[in-house]
Enzyme design. Structure first.
Site, short mmCIF file in Angstrom:
data_model
loop_
_atom_site.label_atom_id
_atom_site.label_comp_id
_atom_site.label_asym_id
_atom_site.label_seq_id
_atom_site.Cartn_x
_atom_site.Cartn_y
_atom_site.Cartn_z
N ASN A 39 1.21 -13.21 -11.46
CA ASN A 39 1.37 -11.88 -11.98
C ASN A 39 0.12 -11.13 -11.56
O ASN A 39 -0.91 -11.72 -11.31
CB ASN A 39 1.46 -12.01 -13.50
N CYS A 40 0.19 -9.82 -11.49
CA CYS A 40 -0.97 -9.09 -11.04
C CYS A 40 -0.90 -7.66 -11.55
O CYS A 40 0.11 -7.21 -12.05
CB CYS A 40 -1.04 -9.03 -9.52
#
Lengths: 402, 510
Positions: A39-40
């Site tokens: 995730n970012c």
């Protein structure tokens, strides 16, 4: 620079060939045994009038999304940051050790005229450790040398980029574009921004990224943005079509060494925008293609066009959850996957177009935008520097319309 | 000794006289005449030696009084000289002939599909629910350019993109499953009718095989690929233009390098008219096309057919043989828009058993090496790859596509849907299910509308299953699985086979 005749590379290698192995140092070009998942958080801002903004803006925006990363990777790309060397290819290098630096410098000196070089300025920051040697080189391509190789200048630089990344252990090209640079590493984005002293740079486009890799140790080269020529990509998501995208690119001569799906996004944009000369809005329609059920409802000529685009670029279709921001010499593009499985918000205030994973990251640096909106799945947000032609498109369409 | 045979029946047929209603349906149903009604007792007396275990009598016996079982007759054991091999020797010693068989290779070679496993998404990338989100199986077959060129044209106040590149004609199919060539003559007209109706409803393609196209099937031409094989049966200008594409059949997976032989008994009046040969004569397809002795000759025929049809796509069907990658590359460079690969498990109406069982290579390997070769040469976009010969389920289709096929062709599975029980006696021409026969009393058993519905059901079910697989893989278009070896893992394959397939062993991540 130390001349070491024992290690001659014999000039520019042919496409597909490798530089001989130069040692048994830890490889910097293979991300990890396992791929990168995660995730970012990401952001981008572009001033369409070309007014330059401090890098601090991008750092502050990313800092507000601290929790979207886990401190294992952060980075930024800035455009317009090297007004004193606007036409030089700025090689931002990461080295594991001195040997890697010497090998790379030997190689660069063979391929380019280096007009200026220096360590990339940094400051000590709590939380940033084990940084590689960071160095930058402002390179020109020698016209005679170029003629010998019969390559375009861009292809020449791409070959050098791939040669170093796949051929010199312990050396990694973070970016090699003109009047732009990538600043990235292991840490939270705000720490990385502080470490690279981004408050001392000014640019008309900035993109930023904070990583949350789930199953690998952080790695400096593996942080975003990922760059090629003037293109930079920050990416949140996972490309489930990675396998075929990779093979498609390999049949076009790209060497994919990083085992990260962000690499395919960057190269697909390079293939479509630079080599196939597609306008960026059309490239986006190939990468995040409209559904057949929508194409079926189009007027005959549109249907013909989109059918051709999908059938020809099917292997390049990016499938899976993603939001990406592409930085370019003349603008910025943000794009979501076909069914918007990752967040992306956009806003405009005057000449500035903002995109981010969360609206709060935009409001952090632009509290009251004139307009903010949620771009629809597969519909690109395109910011263009005023006067930029953007491929073949004869007329710019405002970011909001696309 | 002249009349004695050493080969004992493969099956035993028994009638349970307590259940039997003496209705005689078994005798009526069996195409081979296994059951004879005993006039005195009123019970059927089965001749087990004629039975192929096709279950026609079992299916239609109202009293469930028929039992077909394997003949338990013991043979002295030998792993080397199996009872099957001994029987073959006896039959050849009796007849001096080449042994024939129908359907595909049934020998226990490694089934690679059964050693490949598909991936699925968990947590980091979401799977997609095909019941809630669009899931695209639509596929285009044919030659595609390497890139698209765009121009902008006025559109109201603004502009819009318009296609500048001239595209070749493509075949649009709504699911990556087409029907393999099965000729009228080897199968009945009602089979062809079922296939044509089903292809139209499914938005896919049927293939005439080499026996021409019966006049009744003209309305289905948008969904029909007409075949031009070495015998050139029924090939004329109108025929070539009667389909949406033309296929040159060079070889067949069941009998690579071998011609065909349709016995005269199957050439009735209608078959004779369609094939343009005299009634009752054997239809012999030569092993090679007698105008194709090299790749240049193939190129000439491809372009002759394109000229004759106004540049409809031309498919070239080849059997998967050892050098298939180089051959396929040559075929694409010769101008084929589609390369149809037929693996060594492909079916047939009749083939010498020795060829069927011992010649060719598995389709899984052929797909992988051809796809890779075309990519290496930068010509993958120039032609589509259809994989056939041993596709038994939707899982096989998904795996074949992941290995690099654009679409799969199925044949045996379609016939099984129509009632075929894989008895492998197609060459006898007495198919009790009315499939592989021209005898009117047998062919009328297959109602084309019923047959079409069965096939539509089958392919629809497989398509749903492929959509489920794509959803689990987290992609919503079949092109994102196509050629993606990364989504396959092998289980129990040797290293070299894995390398040829380009697939990592199970347990290894990205």
């Amino acid at each position: 620079m130390i001349d070491r005749p024992a290690r001659k590379y014999g000039g520019l290698t042919l496409p597909g060939t490798r530089i001989p192995d130069v040692g048994r140092r830890p490889s910097y070009t293979v991300e990890a045994e396992e791929g990168i998942l995660g995730n970012c958080g990401l952001m981008g801002v572009c001033d369409e009038a070309g007014e330059r903004m401090s890098g601090e803006l991008a750092v502050r925006s990313m800092a507000s999304m601290h929790d979207r990363g886990n401190g294992l990777g952060g980075g930024f790309a800035g455009y317009g940051i090297y007004p004193e060397h606007p036409d030089h290819y700025a090689f931002h290098m990461m080295y594991a050790d001195e040997d890697a630096r010497q090998d790379t410098e030997f190689y660069l000196a063979r391929q380019f005229a280096i007009d200026h070089e220096e360590p990339i300025p940094t400051r000590a920051v709590r939380g940033i450790q084990d940084e590689p040697l960071l160095h930058r080189y402002f390179c020109r391509v020698d016209a005679e040398r170029l003629q010998e190789t019969q390559l375009s200048e861009a292809d020449y630089v791409v070959h050098a980029f791939m040669d170093i990344n796949s051929g010199i252990d312990g050396a990694f090209v973070a970016s090699a574009g003109r009047n732009m640079g990538a600043f990235k590493g292991v840490g939270f984005p705000e720490e990385i921004g502080e470490f690279y002293r981004l408050d001392e740079y000014a640019g008309w486009t900035w993109t930023g990224h904070g990583r949350f890799p789930t199953n690998t140790p952080g790695w400096w080269g593996g942080a975003h943005p990922f760059c090629l020529l003037d293109y930079s990509i920050v990416h949140n998501g996972e490309i489930s079509s990675y396998g075929i995208n990779k093979r498609y690119l390999e049949s076009h001569g790209y060497q994919l060494t990083l085992r990260t799906d962000t690499e395919v996004v960057t190269y697909l944009f390079d293939l479509m925008l630079r080599r196939h000369e597609l306008p960026v809005e059309i490239a986006c329609r190939a990468l995040a293609a409209p559904f057949w059920k929508d194409i079926d409802l189009m007027a005959a000529d549109d249907k013909e066009f989109y059918t051709a685009l999908r059938t020809v670029y099917g292997p390049g279709l990016l499938n899976g959850p993603f939001a990406v921001v592409l930085g370019m010499a003349d603008g910025m593009v943000a794009l979501n996957d076909r069914i918007k499985l990752r967040p992306l918000v956009a806003a405009r205030d005057g000449n500035r177009v903002y995109v981010a994973s969360e609206e709060s990251a935009i409001r952090e640096i632009c509290p009251k935008p004139e307009k903010s909106w949620m771009p629809r799945a597969g519909e690109p947000v395109i910011a263009r520097l005023r006067g930029a032609a953007f491929g073949a498109a004869p007329q710019s369409v405002p970011a909001e319309v696309n | 000794m002249a009349e004695v045979t050493f080969t004992r029946p493969e099956f035993r047929v028994r009638i349970d006289k307590e259940l039997c209603q003496q209705c005689g349906r078994c005798a009526h149903q069996c195409g081979w005449g296994v059951h004879k009604m005993d006039e005195e007792t009123g019970y059927p007396v089965p001749d087990s030696s004629k039975c192929g275990a096709c279950h026609r009598c079992v299916t239609f016996c109202p009293a469930q009084a028929i039992l077909v079982e394997k003949n338990p007759l013991a043979y002295k054991g030998s792993d080397s000289f199996s009872p099957e091999l001994r029987k073959a020797v006896w039959r050849q010693a009796e007849t001096g002939g080449v042994l024939l068989a129908g359907m595909g290779n049934d020998k226990p070679y490694l089934r690679i599909f059964d050693h490949l496993l598909l991936d699925a998404c968990q947590v980091t990338n979401p799977s997609i629910d095909p019941l809630r989100e669009p899931m695209e199986l639509r596929t285009f077959l044919g030659r595609k350019p390497d890139k698209v060129e765009v121009e902008y044209v006025p559109d109201g106040d603004g502009v819009k993109p318009k296609l500048k590149t001239e595209m070749d004609r493509l075949l649009q199919i709504e699911t990556p499953i087409v029907f393999g060539g099965m000729s009228y003559g080897s199968v009945s007209l009602n089979v062809h009718r079922s296939l044509a109706m089903a292809a139209k409803e499914l938005g896919t393609l049927m293939n005439t095989g080499e026996g021409g196209l019966h006049a009744d099937l003209q309305p289905y031409q948008d969904n029909i690929v007409v075949q031009c094989a070495s015998g050139r049966f029924g090939v004329h200008a109108d025929y070539l233009n009667a389909g949406c594409a033309v296929e040159i059949k060079i070889g067949q997976g069941a009998k690579p390098g071998i011609g065909g032989h349709l016995p005269g008994e199957k050439i009735n009046e209608e078959v004779s008219v369609t094939r343009m040969i005299p009634q009752g004569t054997d239809a012999l397809s030569p092993a090679p096309h007698h105008d194709i002795y090299s790749i240049e000759d193939l190129r000439q025929l491809i372009y002759a057919l394109k000229e004759a049809t106004g540049y409809k796509p031309v498919s070239v069907k080849i059997a998967a043989v050892h050098n298939v990658a180089a051959i396929a590359s040559g075929v694409v460079r010769a101008g084929a828009d589609i390369v149809y690969l037929d693996g060594f498990r492909g079916g047939t109406g009749a083939a010498p058993t020795v060829i069927r069982d011992h010649v060719g290579i598995p389709i899984e390997l052929a797909i992988s090496v051809v796809d890779q070769r075309l990519r290496d040469e930068g010509i993958r976009n120039r032609a589509s790859v259809i994989a056939a010969g041993g596709i038994r389920s939707s899982a096989d289709v998904a795996k074949a596509i992941a290995l690099g096929a654009d679409a799969c062709a199925i044949g045996s599975a379609l016939l099984v849907a129509l009632g075929c029980h894989l008895c492998q006696k197609c060459h006898t021409g007495s198919c009790s299910w009315g499939i592989c026969t021209q005898k009117p009393e047998l062919t009328r058993r297959l109602d084309p509308e019923w047959g079409a519905e069965r096939i539509v059901n089958l392919v629809t079910a497989w398509s749903h299953e492929i959509a489920e697989i794509l959803g689990a893989l987290g992609v919503n278009a079949v092109e994102s699985l196509r050629g993606s070896h990364e989504r396959l893992r092998s289980l129990g394959l040797d290293q070299q086979t894995q390398e040829i397939l380009g697939v990592k062993p199970a347990g290894i991540g990205h």
